[in-house]
Write an enzyme that holds these catalytic residues in place. Sequence first.
Site, PDB file in Angstrom:
ATOM      1  N   ASP A  39       0.863  -1.195   0.000  1.00 35.61           N
ATOM      2  CA  ASP A  39       0.000   0.000   0.000  1.00 35.61           C
ATOM      3  C   ASP A  39       0.894   1.238   0.000  1.00 35.61           C
ATOM      4  O   ASP A  39       1.804   1.339   0.821  1.00 35.61           O
ATOM      5  CB  ASP A  39      -0.869  -0.038   1.269  1.00 35.61           C
ATOM      6  CG  ASP A  39      -1.729   1.208   1.425  1.00 35.61           C
ATOM      7  OD1 ASP A  39      -2.019   1.868   0.406  1.00 35.61           O
ATOM      8  OD2 ASP A  39      -2.110   1.511   2.576  1.00 35.61           O
ATOM      9  N   ASN A  41      -0.668   4.548  -0.488  1.00 36.85           N
ATOM     10  CA  ASN A  41      -1.404   5.772  -0.159  1.00 36.85           C
ATOM     11  C   ASN A  41      -2.087   5.726   1.206  1.00 36.85           C
ATOM     12  O   ASN A  41      -2.923   6.573   1.521  1.00 36.85           O
ATOM     13  CB  ASN A  41      -2.421   6.122  -1.268  1.00 36.85           C
ATOM     14  CG  ASN A  41      -3.477   5.035  -1.417  1.00 36.85           C
ATOM     15  OD1 ASN A  41      -3.452   4.034  -0.692  1.00 36.85           O
ATOM     16  ND2 ASN A  41      -4.412   5.226  -2.331  1.00 36.85           N
ATOM     17  N   ASP A  43      -4.324   3.838   2.534  1.00 39.13           N
ATOM     18  CA  ASP A  43      -5.742   3.514   2.725  1.00 39.13           C
ATOM     19  C   ASP A  43      -5.930   2.068   3.208  1.00 39.13           C
ATOM     20  O   ASP A  43      -7.056   1.583   3.305  1.00 39.13           O
ATOM     21  CB  ASP A  43      -6.543   3.771   1.442  1.00 39.13           C
ATOM     22  CG  ASP A  43      -6.149   2.843   0.299  1.00 39.13           C
ATOM     23  OD1 ASP A  43      -5.167   2.067   0.447  1.00 39.13           O
ATOM     24  OD2 ASP A  43      -6.804   2.881  -0.766  1.00 39.13           O
ATOM     25  N   ASP A  47      -1.743  -1.290  -3.784  1.00 34.67           N
ATOM     26  CA  ASP A  47      -2.067  -0.587  -5.034  1.00 34.67           C
ATOM     27  C   ASP A  47      -0.983  -0.820  -6.097  1.00 34.67           C
ATOM     28  O   ASP A  47       0.064  -1.427  -5.819  1.00 34.67           O
ATOM     29  CB  ASP A  47      -2.282   0.904  -4.764  1.00 34.67           C
ATOM     30  CG  ASP A  47      -1.243   1.480  -3.808  1.00 34.67           C
ATOM     31  OD1 ASP A  47      -0.046   1.253  -4.061  1.00 34.67           O
ATOM     32  OD2 ASP A  47      -1.636   2.123  -2.798  1.00 34.67           O
ATOM     33  N   ASP A 116      -5.129 -11.112 -14.757  1.00 37.75           N
ATOM     34  CA  ASP A 116      -6.203 -12.069 -14.534  1.00 37.75           C
ATOM     35  C   ASP A 116      -7.329 -11.754 -15.522  1.00 37.75           C
ATOM     36  O   ASP A 116      -7.598 -10.583 -15.796  1.00 37.75           O
ATOM     37  CB  ASP A 116      -6.731 -11.933 -13.101  1.00 37.75           C
ATOM     38  CG  ASP A 116      -6.938 -13.270 -12.426  1.00 37.75           C
ATOM     39  OD1 ASP A 116      -7.723 -14.063 -12.972  1.00 37.75           O
ATOM     40  OD2 ASP A 116      -6.333 -13.518 -11.375  1.00 37.75           O
ATOM     41  N   ASP A 223      -9.442 -17.034 -15.174  1.00 33.81           N
ATOM     42  CA  ASP A 223     -10.234 -17.503 -14.039  1.00 33.81           C
ATOM     43  C   ASP A 223     -11.285 -18.537 -14.470  1.00 33.81           C
ATOM     44  O   ASP A 223     -12.061 -18.284 -15.402  1.00 33.81           O
ATOM     45  CB  ASP A 223     -10.934 -16.278 -13.430  1.00 33.81           C
ATOM     46  CG  ASP A 223     -11.576 -16.573 -12.101  1.00 33.81           C
ATOM     47  OD1 ASP A 223     -10.833 -16.786 -11.136  1.00 33.81           O
ATOM     48  OD2 ASP A 223     -12.821 -16.571 -12.030  1.00 33.81           O
ATOM     49  N   GLU A 292      -7.213 -21.426 -15.379  1.00 37.40           N
ATOM     50  CA  GLU A 292      -7.589 -22.082 -14.131  1.00 37.40           C
ATOM     51  C   GLU A 292      -8.622 -23.139 -14.492  1.00 37.40           C
ATOM     52  O   GLU A 292      -9.611 -22.824 -15.156  1.00 37.40           O
ATOM     53  CB  GLU A 292      -8.171 -21.064 -13.152  1.00 37.40           C
ATOM     54  CG  GLU A 292      -8.283 -21.634 -11.755  1.00 37.40           C
ATOM     55  CD  GLU A 292      -9.245 -20.857 -10.862  1.00 37.40           C
ATOM     56  OE1 GLU A 292      -9.145 -21.027  -9.643  1.00 37.40           O
ATOM     57  OE2 GLU A 292     -10.106 -20.123 -11.367  1.00 37.40           O
ATOM     58  N   HIS A 364      -4.003 -17.459  -4.076  1.00 38.50           N
ATOM     59  CA  HIS A 364      -4.850 -16.649  -3.199  1.00 38.50           C
ATOM     60  C   HIS A 364      -6.084 -17.411  -2.708  1.00 38.50           C
ATOM     61  O   HIS A 364      -6.845 -16.882  -1.910  1.00 38.50           O
ATOM     62  CB  HIS A 364      -5.282 -15.389  -3.945  1.00 38.50           C
ATOM     63  CG  HIS A 364      -6.124 -15.706  -5.147  1.00 38.50           C
ATOM     64  ND1 HIS A 364      -5.612 -16.347  -6.259  1.00 38.50           N
ATOM     65  CD2 HIS A 364      -7.435 -15.530  -5.394  1.00 38.50           C
ATOM     66  CE1 HIS A 364      -6.585 -16.538  -7.121  1.00 38.50           C
ATOM     67  NE2 HIS A 364      -7.702 -16.046  -6.641  1.00 38.50           N
ATOM     68  N   ASP A 365      -6.302 -18.623  -3.214  1.00 34.64           N
ATOM     69  CA  ASP A 365      -7.449 -19.431  -2.773  1.00 34.64           C
ATOM     70  C   ASP A 365      -7.025 -20.582  -1.864  1.00 34.64           C
ATOM     71  O   ASP A 365      -7.879 -21.308  -1.344  1.00 34.64           O
ATOM     72  CB  ASP A 365      -8.168 -20.055  -3.985  1.00 34.64           C
ATOM     73  CG  ASP A 365      -8.787 -19.012  -4.894  1.00 34.64           C
ATOM     74  OD1 ASP A 365      -9.186 -17.941  -4.390  1.00 34.64           O
ATOM     75  OD2 ASP A 365      -8.863 -19.259  -6.113  1.00 34.64           O
TER      76      ASP A 365
END
Length: 606
Positions: A39, A41, A43, A47, A116, A223, A292, A364-365
């Site tokens: 990150d 910024n 938040d 990013d 992706d 995906d 995938e 990520h899964d």
Amino acid sequence: MTDFNRSILPDAVRSNGATPNPWWANAVVYQIYPRSFQDTNGDGVGDLKGITSRLDYLADLGVDVVWLSPVYRSPQDDNGYDISDYQDIDPLFGTLEDMDELLAEAHRRGLKIVMDLVVNHTSDEHAWFQASRDKDDPHADWYWWRPARPGHEPGTPGAEPNRWGSYFGGSAWQYDPKRGEYYLHQYSRKQPDLNWENPEVRKAVYRMMNWWMDRGIDGFRMDVITQVSKTVDKNGKLPGEDGSEIEDYPVGEEGYSSPFSWCSDGPRIDEFLAEMRREVFEGREGYMNVGEAPGITPDRNEFITDPKNGELDMLFLFDHVGIDQEGSKWNTVPFEVRNLRTRLAAQQEAVKDAGWASLFFCNHDQPRVVSRWGDDSDRESRELGAKAFGMLLHMHRGTPYIYEGEELGMTNAHFTSLDQYRDLEAINAYRQRVEEARCQSPESMMAALALIGRDNARTPMQWDASRYAGFTAPDAAAEPWIGVNPNHVEINAAEEFDDPDSVYGFYKKLIAMRHNNATVATGEWNLLAADDEQVYAFTRTNGDDTILVVVNLTDKSAGLPGEVAELLGDGVAESQILLSTYDAVHGVKSIARGELARWEGVVIQL
Ligand code: NOJ
């Protein structure tokens, strides 16, 4: 922010152009989950500028390709896998200009960028879907709209076209009062499935893909691409849709049947993929694509990735990461070396003569492999386990994928309460299984989430020991969107970067071996000791050159399998040890003794 620029780029040969053909045959891919990477910024969400700022780190690691999970405009129901505008960047992540800058800076370092591609479904907020809600609009047939079940009042319980359940909980059908019909969503109700039977849909998808390729990206990770073709009967009906046979479909503990067998590897998948190659990739060079592919068997992988069939370069198969679940994802069973080997061996065998394999344990899964099948309870066990699974995976034949933080030995999150989870799959599953269907106890569900839930992979990247692990500034305005793993004080890039014996140092060696050693890159794969309960062993052969890979995947010492001992005869010299999860001297002694230490893995030149 720790600077990971060594100023001298690594001497490992980049695969681009270094291999005969195709260029990705000895490439290593690194997956970034943008919201959790860096990150800039404050938040609390990663990013694009953050990714650009970390490219020197990736260059040092030596990877060739970066795959970005989705950064397109999205309501973020499923963290960007629900896209409302394919040709824009979500303001959370930055702008199209930031994307162009990332591409230019990556290319300057010899890194490729793969995006992706999520086209089995869009967001329900996509303009196509909104238009499709009107039966008179040209987009009316772009999604899977169906009337209520005959004899039922639309929108009332039981009126859904069939009993399919969504993989994310609840019915796979959502009623839309505006259209007066239901739409199909295999995933969340904010992810309606696109109707690929409609040629206009496919054309729009290819147009969008070409737009990105022309902008300079180097390919796509697609995906659930093998779910775009659905099985329908000769009248275009889905099972149970006529109201008659619905009771015939097995209904699971949660009260729904699964759409999976009708939506995976459907009848037109080869046709669609070949069409996509012609419409998007033909005539282009230097790209790669990976699909995938849930539900695709190793044999079908061979067909789809065989260049002569003109479909995809490689696929992610899932049978090997399903070995610790039975019936439901949330019913976990213990890891067994045997099961992992059977699945991986089938994948390797199938592509011996044609086609190609992707190699992955983490994404990520999936939970973190070191916590899932290794041992993260103390530093030594964790580092050894991370190296053992890294070695095993990277010495197979295929293209290895590293998921952010895997190269540091990052672990599961070890969350203990439901409010720490952010993933809609986890939250919905808890609600459905514990509170509605009451088929699982709260304790058992929390244990399953901690072991296998997707958020385990999504905690912020651990750059250093500072308050938010260097993911965001210690005094950032907002907290990270998901909790930072407290173990970042010990496991982080700053700690490992200069240490050749760290997990990071080990991954650098694995990557360099794939670049520099033709046998590792493309050599034939042959299994040894197929029945061993602790040790996974195989050879790789390229002409006269053979290497042996032998890894003890347990936390107990293990006898060297007979077949391996025979191959090694009088033992090995230190100079033959190409890589070890301990060190070469340890490896030589273990071989001489005929016993591997816990998590000991050795790559031996024969
Ligand atoms: C697979 C993706 O990897 C996962 O994160 C996502 O939730 C589903 N497809 C739906 O897009």
